[in-house]
Design a protein around this motif. Structure first.
Motif, mmCIF file in Angstrom:
data_model
loop_
_atom_site.group_PDB
_atom_site.id
_atom_site.type_symbol
_atom_site.label_atom_id
_atom_site.label_comp_id
_atom_site.label_asym_id
_atom_site.label_seq_id
_atom_site.Cartn_x
_atom_site.Cartn_y
_atom_site.Cartn_z
ATOM 1 N N THR A 13 0.719 -1.373 -0.130
ATOM 2 C CA THR A 13 0.116 -0.012 0.030
ATOM 3 C C THR A 13 0.846 1.294 -0.121
ATOM 4 N N TYR B 40 -2.943 2.963 9.549
ATOM 5 C CA TYR B 40 -3.921 3.824 8.913
ATOM 6 C C TYR B 40 -5.370 3.139 8.820
ATOM 7 N N ALA B 41 -5.505 1.781 9.213
ATOM 8 C CA ALA B 41 -6.821 1.240 9.146
ATOM 9 C C ALA B 41 -7.825 1.772 10.094
ATOM 10 N N ARG C 218 -10.743 4.186 9.020
ATOM 11 C CA ARG C 218 -11.914 3.558 8.772
ATOM 12 C C ARG C 218 -12.846 3.808 9.771
ATOM 13 N N PHE D 248 -11.391 9.670 0.681
ATOM 14 C CA PHE D 248 -10.911 8.453 1.000
ATOM 15 C C PHE D 248 -11.637 7.270 1.142
ATOM 16 N N ALA D 249 -12.856 7.507 1.866
ATOM 17 C CA ALA D 249 -13.544 6.462 1.885
ATOM 18 C C ALA D 249 -14.197 5.700 0.828
ATOM 19 N N ASP E 23 -11.252 3.922 -0.800
ATOM 20 C CA ASP E 23 -10.669 2.749 0.085
ATOM 21 C C ASP E 23 -11.922 1.628 -0.078
ATOM 22 N N ARG F 277 -10.857 -1.600 -1.671
ATOM 23 C CA ARG F 277 -9.827 -2.437 -0.654
ATOM 24 C C ARG F 277 -10.656 -3.347 0.289
ATOM 25 N N SER F 278 -11.635 -2.865 0.779
ATOM 26 C CA SER F 278 -12.251 -3.595 1.965
ATOM 27 C C SER F 278 -13.303 -4.555 1.266
ATOM 28 N N HIS G 298 -15.190 1.649 -7.441
ATOM 29 C CA HIS G 298 -16.231 1.610 -6.292
ATOM 30 C C HIS G 298 -17.761 1.491 -6.917
ATOM 31 N N GLY H 86 -8.768 -6.402 8.021
ATOM 32 C CA GLY H 86 -9.335 -5.378 6.968
ATOM 33 C C GLY H 86 -10.981 -5.214 6.940
ATOM 34 N N THR I 19 -14.447 -3.649 7.736
ATOM 35 C CA THR I 19 -15.202 -2.657 7.978
ATOM 36 C C THR I 19 -16.526 -2.830 8.253
#
Length: 348
Positions: free
Chosen positions: A87, A118-119, A122, A220-221, A224, A227-228, A279, A332, A334
């Motif tokens: 990352t 940085y997790a 979230r 960012f959300a 990101d 990724r999740s 996304h 990871g 969320t």
């Protein structure tokens, strides 16, 4: 004829067969040794996604996924330490800030190994780590709940949230220093070997030159999200490893039935990961992720059942893989992923 595998895929398989898999049970009971990390550094795998002009391989995402799948199936603890590195490399490759020239080359070559902290961003609107502009740089205060690879990594990619809901990503040395203190290594149900700690930040100051990205939390959300919601290659790596254990016990027919279903979910998940709009199609990504979890659980459970009482020995590969599978259910994670998984388990 099938195309020859990418050289880094072959390298990963060779490393898995010769070093990682034969020592996985011992590592699981102890810790990831520096010699494992050194082997990964020398292999060139840390630069799989890095630009060629900085010494990386510039390989496509499909190659990076295959590499991660192989490493996870061989030794999930070693995989988890080195996977943090990629990352920061990708973030630096997209950055136009001065830190790119200072760090991207050493990270691409494996001279330096990066970890991530940085997790916790979230968890917004909860803010575990606050970033505050101070003295031509940034002050970080709070607690990073999870940081993997302590004592193995050279640099940390750290993130904090400002009062204006901007996320600041910056690099710090991976060592105790004024404003940064690490806990004792955590004792976990799985992957204790990966040397995970929490980080206490009390006025850690990083210069502006250490910043790699500043971005609004909402942006960012969105970035990101894939990724999740995409399935981690590690899920497939551990599931296939469990099927190999199952085959070794003489249960080839059971393994074959599970393998066909796993192959299909993997194909669909990887196709969706390559979708041009990352996304979009979130519901489909989540559905495939929960299906992959179901198959991971089935594969590791089958390996334990076939192993019988012997599988209760902590050194038995079926027991280790079952614990690693449990870890991957929450790695990871969320709130969106948790909700989708729980709904699927409840049949909602």
């Amino acid at each position: 004829m099938a195309a020859a595998p990418h050289p880094l895929v072959s390298t990963a398989q060779s490393l898995a067969d010769s070093l990682l898999a034969p020592n996985a049970s011992r590592v699981d009971q102890e810790e990831v040794p520096a010699s494992h990390v050194e082997a990964v550094r020398r292999s060139g795998l840390l630069g799989v996604s890095a630009p060629r002009e900085y010494g990386g391989a510039g390989a496509p995402d499909s190659v990076a996924r295959e590499v991660q799948q192989i490493l996870a199936g061989a030794c999930c603890s070693t995989w988890f330490v080195q996977t943090q590195h990629h990352t920061p490399v990708r973030l630096l490759a997209k950055s136009e800030l001065p830190v790119r020239e200072r760090l991207l080359g050493p990270l691409a070559s494996g001279e330096l190994l990066a970890g991530i902290a940085y997790a916790h961003v979230r968890a917004f609107p909860r803010v575990p780590v606050r970033a505050t502009a101070e003295r031509d740089g940034w002050r970080f205060d709070g607690t990073v709940p999870w940081y993997t690879g302590w004592g193995l990594n050279d640099v940390i990619l750290l993130a904090g949230v400002t009062d204006s809901d901007e996320i600041v990503f910056a690099f710090a040395d991976a060592r105790e220093q004024p404003g940064l203190r690490a806990s004792e290594p955590m004792r976990l149900a799985a992957l204790t070997a990966a040397r995970t700690v929490s980080l206490d930040l009390d006025g850690l100051w990083l210069s502006e030159e250490s910043v790699v990205l500043r971005t609004p939390q909402e942006k960012f959300a969105l970035v990101d999200l894939p990724r999740s919601t995409n399935t981690s290659p590690a899920v497939f790596g551990v599931a296939y490893a469990a099927l190999r254990v199952l085959e070794d016990t003489g249960e080839a027919q059971t393994a074959q039935g599970l393998r066909g279903r796993l192959d299909e979910v993997r194909r669909l998940a990887y196709e969706l990961a390559d979708h041009p709009v990352p996304h979009e199609r979130v519901a489909e990504r989540l559905a495939l992720k929960t299906q992959s979890y179901d198959l991971l659980r089935a594969a590791t459970t089958a390996a334990v059942v076939a192993g019988g009482g012997r599988a209760m020995d902590v050194r038995h590969p079926a027991q280790r893989l079952a614990r690693e599978g449990m870890f991957l259910l929450v790695q990871g994670q969320t709130s969106v992923v948790r909700r989708a998984h729980l709904d699927a388990l409840a049949g909602i």
